[in-house]
Design a protein around this motif. Structure first.
Motif: not given
Length: 200
Positions: A65-70, A168-176
């Motif tokens: 639930y915390a993960y979903k809220d985040m 990954q749910g809004g996180f870019s796989a190629g993020a810095l």
């Protein structure tokens, strides 16, 4: 007429037999008592272990639930260039890695200063308190750097297992920079557990 003789035990011998019988009864009673105590402790230990396992399983489920809220708040600090360069305490986000204790848990969360889940996020059946914080895996706030010694940590961009790939749910796989999510669950009888995961 011949006299009749009756043989009687001396009173001291009868007294001795009574003492021996009493001692045997006391020893048997003590052994029985010790066995009962050992059985009670064994049952108590089994119940404690079973309760601990059940709490850990429930805690892992509640951490979702915390993960979903985040993820619902992730658009405030991830997904677009320039976002996430400063702390956003309102959603439990920190632009740099925070101080941790000997277990690797951020002291901010240990001290109870994490982002608490809203009451309407948790099912009515859940009575535990759930809070979390997200840290960008960079040594300092500001733009994510790629040069040492201030280089941000970037988890592997390729997901080699599981059912998710790419974004990954809004996180870019190629993020810095990667992100670390730490969840705290306060359960019954003062029990506290932490769940930690790395996101990218």
């Amino acid at each position: 007429m011949r006299p009749k003789f009756y043989r009687t035990l001396p009173s001291a011998r009868r007294h001795q037999r009574g003492i021996v019988s009493t001692l045997v009864a006391v020893v048997v009673l003590l052994v029985t008592l010790l066995a009962a105590v050992a059985l009670l402790r064994s049952v108590d230990t089994s119940n404690t272990v079973a309760g601990s396992i059940a709490f850990r399983q429930a805690a892992t489920h509640e951490a979702e639930y915390a993960y979903k809220d985040m993820l619902a708040n992730a658009s405030q600090f991830s997904g677009q260039p320039g976002l996430g360069e400063a702390n956003i305490a309102g959603v439990g986000y920190y632009a740099s890695l925070q101080a941790v204790d000997s277990r690797g848990v951020p002291t901010t969360l240990v001290n109870g200063n994490g982002h608490s889940l809203p009451a309407n996020t948790m099912p009515a059946s859940v009575t535990d308190k759930v809070s979390y914080m997200v840290e960008r895996m960079c040594p300092q706030a500001g733009p994510a750097l790629t040069v040492a010694p201030n280089q941000c940590l970037v988890p592997g961009a390729t997901v080699t297992g599981g059912s998710t790939t790419g974004n990954q749910g809004g996180f870019s796989a190629g993020a810095l920079a990667g992100y670390r999510l730490t969840v705290r669950i306060d359960g019954p009888k003062g029990a506290t557990t932490y769940v930690q995961t790395i996101l990218h």
